[in-house]
Write an enzyme that holds these catalytic residues in place. Structure first.
Site: not given
Ligand code: GLN
Length: 187
Positions: A48-50, A81, A108, A136-137, A172, A174
């Site tokens: 997600g978004e940390s 992630c 990140r 993913i990113r 990921h 999942e």
């Molecule tokens: N770029 C996100 C972060 O820095 C991590 C991306 C993800 O969990 N898929 O939080």
């Protein structure tokens, strides 16, 4: 008693983790509060978004509760992630406050703009067949401390690591529906 795997459900792709767990017959629980956490035997920290997750973790008191149970050896963790960023001891640019449960440094969004996201098949120690992984990113793991072992590399960098009671991956599975790392976590 059957094991219940808690999935941190403050933000991010917790629903996908729950789907994979149910596909392998493991009972799960969405964790949003300290009270929820008491019912979990293990915990997954999703992607997600940390930055957002860190804020919610510390505001709700869940961050402290997770750290306490983990350090008593009561709560094995699988972090993916953004989750891997949250458990790391150090984030390279200091942009996120972390739980610091695992002696690694993460950086990140390390794969650059052209390849924010890609899929690949990874060879993972302890898993017979290649693991379908989606980045993913994703962060990089730029330092691995003593007592942390590397289960998989991509491009000569560690992408799945393990220490006592904790597994952290920058990718990921999942979202690809590959249950093999989840199976490794629940054995
Ligand atoms: N770029 C996100 C972060 O820095 C991590 C991306 C993800 O969990 N898929 O939080």
């Amino acid at each position: 008693m059957t094991m219940t795997v808690g999935v941190l459900a403050l933000q991010g792709d917790f629903a996908e983790h729950i789907r994979v767990l149910s596909s392998i017959g493991v009972r799960s629980l969405e964790v949003r509060s300290v009270e929820d956490l008491t019912k979990a035997d293990r915990l997954i920290l999703p992607g997600g978004e940390s930055t957002v997750m860190a804020k919610l973790l510390f505001q709700s008191g869940l961050g402290q509760a997770i750290s306490d149970r983990f350090s008593r050896g009561e709560l094995p963790i699988y972090a993916t992630c953004a989750g891997a960023i949250l458990v790391s001891r150090e984030v390279q640019d200091g942009s996120v406050s972390t739980l610091g449960l695992l002696d690694i440094t993460t950086q990140r969004n390390a794969y650059g703009r052209q390849s924010h996201s890609f899929r690949t098949a990874l060879s993972v120690r302890g898993i017979q067949t290649p693991v379908q992984a989606s980045f993913i990113r994703a962060p990089h793991i730029t330092r691995v401390g003593e007592g942390v072992s590397v289960l998989a590399n991509y491009d000569e960098s560690p992408v799945l690591v393990q220490a006592r009671n904790i597994i952290a991956g920058t990718f990921h599975t999942e979202v690809t529906g590959d249950p093999s790392v989840h199976k490794l976590f629940v054995v």
